[in-house]
Motif scaffolding. Structure first.
Motif, PDB file in Angstrom:
ATOM      1  N   THR A   1      -6.281   0.364  -1.231  1.00 54.36           N
ATOM      2  CA  THR A   1      -6.896  -1.314  -1.745  1.00 54.36           C
ATOM      3  C   THR A   1      -5.823  -1.899  -2.768  1.00 54.36           C
ATOM      4  O   THR A   1      -5.159  -3.118  -2.649  1.00 54.36           O
TER       5      THR A   1
ATOM      6  N   ASP B   1      -8.469   5.281   0.202  1.00 57.15           N
ATOM      7  CA  ASP B   1      -9.559   3.685  -0.372  1.00 57.15           C
ATOM      8  C   ASP B   1      -9.067   3.214  -1.418  1.00 57.15           C
ATOM      9  O   ASP B   1      -8.418   2.134  -1.342  1.00 57.15           O
ATOM     10  N   GLN B   2      -8.607   3.787  -2.464  1.00 58.88           N
ATOM     11  CA  GLN B   2      -8.776   2.774  -3.739  1.00 58.88           C
ATOM     12  C   GLN B   2      -7.217   2.554  -3.903  1.00 58.88           C
ATOM     13  O   GLN B   2      -6.702   1.494  -4.491  1.00 58.88           O
TER      14      GLN B   2
ATOM     15  N   ARG C   1      -3.569  -5.555  -2.654  1.00 58.40           N
ATOM     16  CA  ARG C   1      -3.642  -5.996  -3.516  1.00 58.40           C
ATOM     17  C   ARG C   1      -2.065  -6.474  -4.617  1.00 58.40           C
ATOM     18  O   ARG C   1      -2.390  -7.971  -4.718  1.00 58.40           O
TER      19      ARG C   1
ATOM     20  N   ALA D   1       0.916  -0.984   0.543  1.00 57.77           N
ATOM     21  CA  ALA D   1      -0.365  -0.106   0.334  1.00 57.77           C
ATOM     22  C   ALA D   1       0.676   1.560  -0.055  1.00 57.77           C
ATOM     23  O   ALA D   1       0.692   2.771  -1.272  1.00 57.77           O
TER      24      ALA D   1
END
Length: 440
Positions: free
Chosen positions: A287, A283-284, A291, A66
């Motif tokens: 995330t 947030d995007q 991932r 992140a």
């Protein structure tokens, strides 16, 4: 058949046939547990309980991913790319391309080595440094197997050899466990004893650089952002300053707290507070980064369960004892079998630091019985622990390079990272470890 041998063999065989490494670890655990007499229910329980031992590591990697993607929003990776392009030149001649290739690969090597000792961030630098460089590495037609070999060398050799950072931890583990097993040594003896095995890593690196992967290899240049990794962003002086400040803050907090989790959180917070990362996008972006590194996290969790099952069967000790019965008074055969067992165990568990405590209980008394010197015993145990860190599908020393080099989907974890690093490092370290056992 020995449960440890069979479980590792099944895991490696499945991985070679391109079965996902997480599934290979789970299936290998079931096979090992059943053959080791644990039964299906007990095997599942032991595997599940073992997952927790690597939970903090998995979370660390998710947060580092992140932070890496958040950092990319500052434009720092794009500034690096622009600098690399200026270095190579749009129509650079062959000689300039060669110098650029050497310089970039040397920079990756230095960063990898520094990540273990000078600035002990381990694999945290990979998702920040490697994906932005893929375009320029493609331009130079660098074989990514070479890059993987260079990074893995930098992640392993420094902790084997140098008593700083992760090396200090590894050397202390060797010294402490040898003392508990009946042989008191000074921790200062470990670097000297590990010199010859470490030279095996150097030999493997030279072989990879000057022989195996020296020929150009072509890759399709794609938009890494399309694969869910880094996005192209404009950059300003302010954004680059905040990027550097976030990196410094991350390193400082990580060294202070000894936690990658809080280090990554601090770096992300700096970028949020300075407004470099917009709150509406947070947030995007976060995330997306999690991932990107989730693969490593899941493999590390699975490897922890796999290792717990292997230890629970008790067949590690029986494997060592069976080998001792074969040895007799043959010191060369003894060194080979001890190193081979270390290779097998570490390939399965994926952690040199976890292998040393498992092996010292049997290896130290055996070395004393056979008349190995203290230095030779250190070399055997240290090399046996480090063997398998390269080449193991479950090791972060192979997972880290893959996470960066496969950002555009053109680098296979098993065939492009694990097998090349296994061949170039485990075989030389095994040979040099045997030499150290006989001459020290």
């Amino acid at each position: 058949m020995n449960a440890v041998v069979l479980a590792v063999a099944v895991m490696l065989l499945l991985s070679l046939f391109r079965v996902h490494v997480v599934l290979a670890l789970v299936i290998g655990s079931l096979v090992g547990g059943l053959v080791g007499g644990l039964g299906l229910t007990n095997t599942i329980n032991v595997f599940t309980e073992g997952l927790g031992s690597n939970a903090s590591i998995a979370l660390s990697y998710a947060l580092l991913g992140a932070f890496a993607v958040t950092l990319s929003r500052t434009g720092l990776p794009d500034a690096m790319i622009d600098g690399a392009i200026r270095l190579v030149g749009k129509n650079g001649d062959t000689k300039r391309n060669m110098y650029s290739k050497v310089l970039i690969l040397f920079m990756i090597l230095v960063m990898s080595c520094f990540s273990q000792n000078v600035i002990p961030v381990h694999i945290a630098f990979i998702p920040v440094l490697i994906p932005p460089l893929l375009k320029i590495l493609n331009e130079l037609q660098v074989d990514r197997r070479l890059t993987a070999s260079i990074i893995t060398f930098g992640l392993i050799t420094p902790y084997m050899w140098f008593p700083a950072g992760f090396g200090a931890i590894f050397h202390e583990i060797v010294q402490k466990n040898m003392k508990e097993s009946g042989m008191s040594i000074a921790v200062s003896m470990v670097p000297e004893a590990m010199t010859i095995p470490s030279l095996g890593m150097v030999a493997g690196l030279l072989l990879a650089v000057f022989f195996s992967y020296r020929k150009p290899r072509q890759y399709k240049t794609t938009d890494v952002a399309a694969q869910g990794a880094m996005e192209t962003n404009s950059y300003t002086t302010f954004s680059l300053i905040t990027a550097i400040a976030s990196i410094v803050a991350t390193l400082a907090v990580q060294l202070w707290t000894e936690s990658m989790i809080f280090g990554a959180l601090t770096g992300t917070a700096v970028l949020l507070l300075t407004g470099t990362l917009k709150r509406g996008e947070a947030d995007q972006v976060l995330t997306q980064g999690m991932r990107m590194m989730s693969f490593i996290g899941f493999v590390m969790l699975s490897a922890a369960g796999f290792g717990a099952v292997l230890r629970k069967t008790g067949d590690v000790a029986s494997l060592v004892k069976a080998s001792a019965d074969m040895i007799g008074d043959n010191k060369l055969l003894a060194a080979f079998l001890m190193l081979a067992i270390g290779l097998l165990v570490t390939m399965g568990i994926g952690s040199s630091f976890s292998t040393v405590p498992i092996l010292t209980t049997i290896f130290v008394p055996l070395c004393m019985q056979l008349g190995f010197s203290e230095m030779a015993t250190i070399a055997i145990i240290g090399a046996a622990g480090a063997l398998g860190d390269a080449g193991s599908p479950a090791s972060d020393s192979t997972l880290g390079p893959t996470s960066g080099l496969n950002a555009d989907g053109q680098h296979n974890h098993i065939w492009d990272t694990c097998i090349p690093t296994f061949l170039h490092y485990n075989i030389p370290v095994l040979i040099f470890g045997m030499i150290a056992a006989m001459v020290l």
